[in-house]
Design an enzyme around this catalytic site. Sequence first.
Site, short mmCIF file in Angstrom:
data_model
loop_
_atom_site.label_atom_id
_atom_site.label_comp_id
_atom_site.label_asym_id
_atom_site.label_seq_id
_atom_site.Cartn_x
_atom_site.Cartn_y
_atom_site.Cartn_z
CG HIS A 107 -2.04 -1.04 1.15
ND1 HIS A 107 -2.56 -1.53 -0.01
CD2 HIS A 107 -2.70 -1.68 2.16
CE1 HIS A 107 -3.52 -2.42 0.27
NE2 HIS A 107 -3.61 -2.55 1.57
CG HIS A 182 -7.82 -0.24 2.14
ND1 HIS A 182 -8.50 -0.97 3.09
CD2 HIS A 182 -6.77 -0.99 1.77
CE1 HIS A 182 -7.86 -2.11 3.29
NE2 HIS A 182 -6.81 -2.16 2.50
CD GLU A 317 -8.34 -3.53 -0.43
OE1 GLU A 317 -7.17 -3.30 -0.77
OE2 GLU A 317 -8.63 -4.38 0.42
C1 BGC Z 1 -4.80 -6.44 2.22
C2 BGC Z 1 -4.64 -7.11 3.56
C3 BGC Z 1 -4.15 -6.09 4.57
C4 BGC Z 1 -5.13 -4.94 4.59
C5 BGC Z 1 -4.76 -3.86 5.58
C6 BGC Z 1 -5.73 -5.29 2.36
O1 BGC Z 1 -5.82 -4.60 1.16
O2 BGC Z 1 -5.27 -7.34 1.26
O3 BGC Z 1 -3.75 -8.20 3.48
O4 BGC Z 1 -4.01 -6.66 5.84
O5 BGC Z 1 -5.23 -4.39 3.33
O6 BGC Z 1 -3.48 -3.45 5.44
#
Ligand code: BGC
Length: 352
Positions: A107, A182, A317
Site C-alpha cells: 500500500h 480502502h 478494493e
Molecule cells: C490487504 C490485507 C491487509 C489490509 C490492511 C488489504 O488490502 O489485502 O492483506 O491486511 O489491506 O493493510
Amino acid sequence: MAGVTKSSFGKLKSGAAVDIYTLTNKNGLVAKIMTYGATLTELHTPDKDGKMADICLGFDSVAKYEKGHPYMGSTVGRYCNRIGKGRFTLGGKTYKLATNNPPNHLHGGGPKAWDKVIWKAQIVARPNGPAVQFTYFSKDGEEGYPGNVNASVIYTLTEANTLKMEYAATTDKPCPINLTNHAYFNLKGKGTILDHELYIAAKSYTEGDEDLLPTGKILPVVDTPYDFFAQPAIVGDRLLAAGGKEPNIGYDLNYVLLPGAKGYATVARLSEATTGRLLEIRTDQPGLQFYTGNFLDGTLTGKGGWKYVQYSGICLETQHFPDSPNHKNFPSTILMPGQTYRTKTEYALLVK
Ligand code: BGC
C-alpha cells in the site's frame, strides 16, 4: 442541505491542519472525506425504512488516524496491495521500496505513502452532485518510486446515490501506479460482516503464496470457497475454508474481474438482509481485492466507541493485480511520461 461544506478536522502532531469536507446529496446521503490521506471517514446511507447509518469504519479524530490504522477509507498509492520484496526493475534499473509488510511492500510504503500525506482540496462543480477534488504532488524518489507524480481524486456524491471516485495521475518518469480506496464496509453500521451476502463478477483469481503475494498463476474459482459468481453466498458460511494463517483466517485475495461492456461494470454486490442495504461496486479496473478484516483484533476503537474486532468490516478494493510490476502476464501498471492514468470506481448505495 444538499451541497458541500468544509470544516477543520484538527491537526497532525506536526501542527499541519487537516480539513474535512461534508458532501450531502438531495436525498440526504452524506459522505465525509478529509485531506489526510484523501480519506473517506463517514458514509451515511438509508436502510429499507429510510433509517440512516454510517456504513464505513473509521475514527472520530485525526489523532486516531495518525496513530496508525489499516487504511480505513484511505486513498492508497502509489501502488496499492503488495510488491514482492519491495523491488521491481524498470528500464534496466532496480528500484527498492519499503518492505513495510515483511517481506513485501504494501500500500505505498512508509510515512509518505499517500494515505499518510495531506492532500490539497477544492470544491469542484460536477453536473451530477456535490464534489471535491483532492490533489497530491509526489516527488521523484518518494517512498523509493521514480518520477514526479501529480495525482488527483474527485469524490462525487451523485443524485443517483452513488459515491464516485475519479482518479488521475501523470508522471515525468515511467512509474507503476495502482490506486484504490480502502473503505471497510459494514452495512449494519455495527457488529460483523459475517451475515452479509456477496456476489463478485469473477471466475478466476490470482493465486497467493503464504505472504499473500501472487505466484503468477491465475486459477478458476469454481468449486472453491472463493466462488461468489456462480454461487453468491453469505460471507461467513465458507469463511473457515477461505485460507489465511491462524488467527487471521478469512478472505484476502485478488479476483480477476470479468470485463464489462464498454470497460465499466458492476463487479460486486454486497447486501445485508435485516437493513436491506445493498452496495454495488462499479469500476473499470481489472482486479478486486476482497478482504474480510482478518487482521482486525479489537485493539482499535473507532467512531462511537465501536471496537474493531475481526470481521467488523469488509473491503472490496478495485485495482490492478498485486505485484504487477514483477509479473509480465498481468496487465501493465506502468504509467509513462505523456500519458494520463485514469480510472473510476463507484459505490452505489442502494436498498433491496
Ligand atoms: C490487504 C490485507 C491487509 C489490509 C490492511 C488489504 O488490502 O489485502 O492483506 O491486511 O489491506 O493493510
